[in-house]
Design a protein around this motif. Structure first.
Motif, short mmCIF file in Angstrom:
data_model
loop_
_atom_site.label_atom_id
_atom_site.label_comp_id
_atom_site.label_asym_id
_atom_site.label_seq_id
_atom_site.Cartn_x
_atom_site.Cartn_y
_atom_site.Cartn_z
N ASP A 116 0.83 -1.21 0.00
CA ASP A 116 0.00 0.00 0.00
C ASP A 116 0.86 1.26 0.00
OD1 ASP A 116 -0.41 1.18 3.20
OD2 ASP A 116 0.46 -0.80 2.90
N ILE A 117 2.09 1.15 0.51
CA ILE A 117 3.01 2.29 0.48
C ILE A 117 3.46 2.57 -0.94
CG2 ILE A 117 5.27 3.11 1.23
CD1 ILE A 117 4.86 1.51 3.81
N GLU A 118 3.80 1.52 -1.67
CA GLU A 118 4.20 1.70 -3.08
C GLU A 118 3.08 2.35 -3.87
OE1 GLU A 118 6.33 -1.04 -6.45
OE2 GLU A 118 4.51 -1.82 -5.52
N SER A 143 11.40 5.75 -5.52
CA SER A 143 12.02 4.68 -6.32
C SER A 143 12.08 3.35 -5.59
CB SER A 143 13.43 5.10 -6.72
OG SER A 143 14.27 5.21 -5.57
N PHE A 144 12.17 3.36 -4.26
CA PHE A 144 12.25 2.15 -3.45
C PHE A 144 13.38 1.22 -3.92
CE2 PHE A 144 7.65 3.26 -2.94
CZ PHE A 144 7.74 3.65 -1.61
N ARG A 145 14.56 1.81 -4.12
CA ARG A 145 15.73 1.00 -4.43
C ARG A 145 16.11 0.17 -3.20
NH1 ARG A 145 19.95 5.35 -6.35
NH2 ARG A 145 18.92 6.43 -4.62
N ASN A 146 16.69 -0.99 -3.44
CA ASN A 146 17.07 -1.89 -2.35
C ASN A 146 15.89 -2.16 -1.41
OD1 ASN A 146 19.77 -2.06 -3.23
ND2 ASN A 146 20.27 -0.16 -2.16
N ALA A 147 14.72 -2.39 -2.02
CA ALA A 147 13.52 -2.63 -1.22
C ALA A 147 12.76 -3.84 -1.74
CB ALA A 147 12.62 -1.40 -1.24
N LEU A 148 12.17 -4.55 -0.81
CA LEU A 148 11.27 -5.66 -1.13
C LEU A 148 9.85 -5.18 -0.86
CD1 LEU A 148 10.69 -8.72 -1.70
CD2 LEU A 148 10.89 -9.06 0.78
N ILE A 149 9.00 -5.21 -1.88
CA ILE A 149 7.59 -4.82 -1.72
C ILE A 149 6.80 -6.09 -1.41
CG2 ILE A 149 5.62 -3.66 -2.75
CD1 ILE A 149 8.10 -1.89 -2.41
N VAL A 150 6.03 -6.07 -0.32
CA VAL A 150 5.34 -7.28 0.12
C VAL A 150 3.83 -7.08 0.15
CG1 VAL A 150 7.32 -8.01 1.50
CG2 VAL A 150 5.51 -6.66 2.57
N GLU A 151 3.13 -8.18 0.00
CA GLU A 151 1.67 -8.23 0.07
C GLU A 151 1.25 -9.05 1.28
OE1 GLU A 151 0.27 -9.82 -3.61
OE2 GLU A 151 1.06 -8.15 -4.81
N PRO A 152 -0.01 -8.90 1.72
CA PRO A 152 -0.47 -9.66 2.89
C PRO A 152 -0.50 -11.16 2.63
CG PRO A 152 -1.93 -7.81 2.42
CD PRO A 152 -1.02 -7.95 1.24
#
Length: 247
Positions: free
Chosen positions: A82-84, A91-100
């Motif tokens: 939801d943040i993305e 850019s969210f570099r070096n980031a893992l985007i997660v879902e519930p």
């Protein structure tokens, strides 16, 4: 295993464990005092840091987190989807985007997400040393008296099911909401009774921390197992047995 926990503000804490530091829910600038900012930068200085963000509410997410964490030796982020969606310009570099309700491997950390009954996710993760940690974000038993009977019943069932799942994961350290505005303390005592963590950290104080003195008694918890803090930068170290579950 020795772990040290530092309070920054509200739901933001730093967990130093093994060779890494884990930071939770750095708040946006409007919620950060100078003292909190300084405490965070000092605590993570020259550390390999993974920061977890449970959801996009500004008391839990700092859009400028990369700058805020500039003193870290290295920085990775685990970010609720939801943040993305809320901040497509980042850019969210070096980031893992997660879902519930998913599982992920990220570096040397194994992560499981739970759907929150507020927004975003809660996290259960396991470090490479074998330490199991729960951070709830805004997942709690929000049993407001002003809500309808149907809403209150849904909240209680949702929270009970979440707590049962967390208990099954045998976490040793737990960060969970304890809100003084609710008679049930947002489910804190229920959480302790079922999950039985070795170390418990009450969260969601919005900087009003004086009332936490003695909170371990209301939670049915031994004082030495509860991190009671007052100001940004307050810290406490614990010995955690990673060979066994909670208590």
């Amino acid at each position: 295993m020795k772990v040290c926990i530092t309070h920054i503000f509200h739901n933001c804490f730093v967990l130093d464990a093994g060779t890494s530091s884990y930071v939770f829910d750095i708040p946006a600038k409007r919620f950060r005092t100078g003292r909190a900012f300084e405490a965070l930068q000092k605590t993570i200085a020259d550390q390999d840091v993974t920061v977890f963000f449970t959801h996009s509410h500004l008391d839990h997410f700092a859009p400028d987190y990369v700058e805020v964490c500039s003193t870290a030796k290295s920085l990775k982020a685990v970010i609720s989807d939801d943040i993305e969606e809320m901040y497509p310009e980042l850019s969210f570099r070096n980031a893992l985007i997660v879902e519930p309700d998913e599982k992920y491997s990220y570096g040397d950390v194994e992560i499981e997400t739970l759907m929150s009954n507020d927004l975003g996710v809660a996290f259960i993760f396991k470090t490479r040393e074998g330490l199991k940690v729960y951070n709830g974000g805004d997942l709690a038993c929000w049993d407001w008296e002003t809500a309808s009977p149907a809403e209150r019943n849904f909240t209680r069932i949702f929270f009970e099911e979440a707590v049962n799942r967390i208990a099954d994961r045998q976490v040793q350290i737990a960060f969970s909401n304890v809100d003084r505005r609710l008679q049930n303390l947002a489910g804190g005592p229920q959480f302790i009774d079922k999950v039985q963590p070795q170390v418990f950290v009450p969260t969601h104080a919005f900087g009003r921390t004086q009332w936490l003195e003695g909170i371990h008694e209301k939670l049915g918890l031994d004082k030495e197992r509860c991190f009671i803090y007052r100001r940004p930068g307050d810290s406490m170290c614990f010995e955690v047995d990673i060979s066994r579950k909670g208590q």
